[in-house]
Design a protein around this motif. Sequence first.
Motif, PDB file in Angstrom:
ATOM      1  N   LEU A  21       0.817  -1.214   0.000  1.00 19.99           N
ATOM      2  CA  LEU A  21       0.000   0.000   0.000  1.00 19.99           C
ATOM      3  C   LEU A  21       0.851   1.264   0.000  1.00 19.99           C
ATOM      4  CD1 LEU A  21      -3.047  -0.957   2.226  1.00 19.99           C
ATOM      5  CD2 LEU A  21      -2.963  -0.656  -0.233  1.00 19.99           C
ATOM      6  N   TRP A  61      -6.568  -0.202   3.729  1.00 12.58           N
ATOM      7  CA  TRP A  61      -5.617  -0.910   4.595  1.00 12.58           C
ATOM      8  C   TRP A  61      -6.323  -1.432   5.849  1.00 12.58           C
ATOM      9  CZ3 TRP A  61      -4.160   0.525   9.597  1.00 12.58           C
ATOM     10  CH2 TRP A  61      -3.172  -0.280  10.181  1.00 12.58           C
ATOM     11  N   GLN A  65      -6.544  -5.298   6.714  1.00 12.90           N
ATOM     12  CA  GLN A  65      -5.866  -5.654   7.966  1.00 12.90           C
ATOM     13  C   GLN A  65      -6.815  -6.388   8.912  1.00 12.90           C
ATOM     14  OE1 GLN A  65      -2.558  -5.188   8.473  1.00 12.90           O
ATOM     15  NE2 GLN A  65      -2.758  -6.293  10.379  1.00 12.90           N
TER      16      GLN A  65
END
Length: 181
Positions: A21, A61, A65
Motif C-alpha cells: 500500500l 488498509w 488488515q
Amino acid sequence: MLFFQTYKSEFLASIILLIILLFIRFTVKTLIQKIGQKAGINDARIHLIVRYATVTLFLIWMLIQAFILGTEFKELALIFSSIFAVLGIALFAIWSILSNITSGIIMFFNFPYKVGDKIMIHDKDFPIEAIIEDIAAFQLHLRMDNGDLVTYPNNLILQKPVTLLKKDAVLYPHDDGTDAV
C-alpha cells in the motif's frame, strides 16, 4: 517473543500489505502530481487530491488488515452497516458540502479554467464576470473588476455555463503601466 511466534504469519502478511500500500500510495501520489503539473494546477489543489487518495488507501488498509487479523465477514458487515447507517444520516445533513468536495475532485482532473483566467458565469439571477483567484476544496474565489471577492460553490460552477473571457488575466494592474498578479 511468544506473541511473534504465535502470530508470525499475520505479522508477515501485515508488513507485506503495508509495503504494497505504501508503494501504491507513492505511485498514485506521483501520478496525481504529474497530472496536476501538466495541467498547470496549483500545488495546494494537488496536495488536497493526494490527501484524499491517502485517506482512501488508509481505509482500504484497515479493511484488509481486519481480515488478516482474523475478523470474520459477518462481524465486519455488522460494524460497517452500523457505521454507514450513522454516516448516511449525518451525510444527508451535509450533502451540500460533500457535493462541493466531489465537484472539487472532478474539477481537479477536468476543468478547463485555471487560476488567473477571467471567466463569465452565466447565472440568470447573478451573472458574474471575474478572475479566478483560487480554486479551493469547496469553492472558487473570484475577484470582480471592482475588487470584490466572490466565493462560488464548486458544485454550481459545474452546473452553470461558463465562458473564458481572457486566459491568464491580470489581477492587480500597477499604476506604472506594468502588470503583476
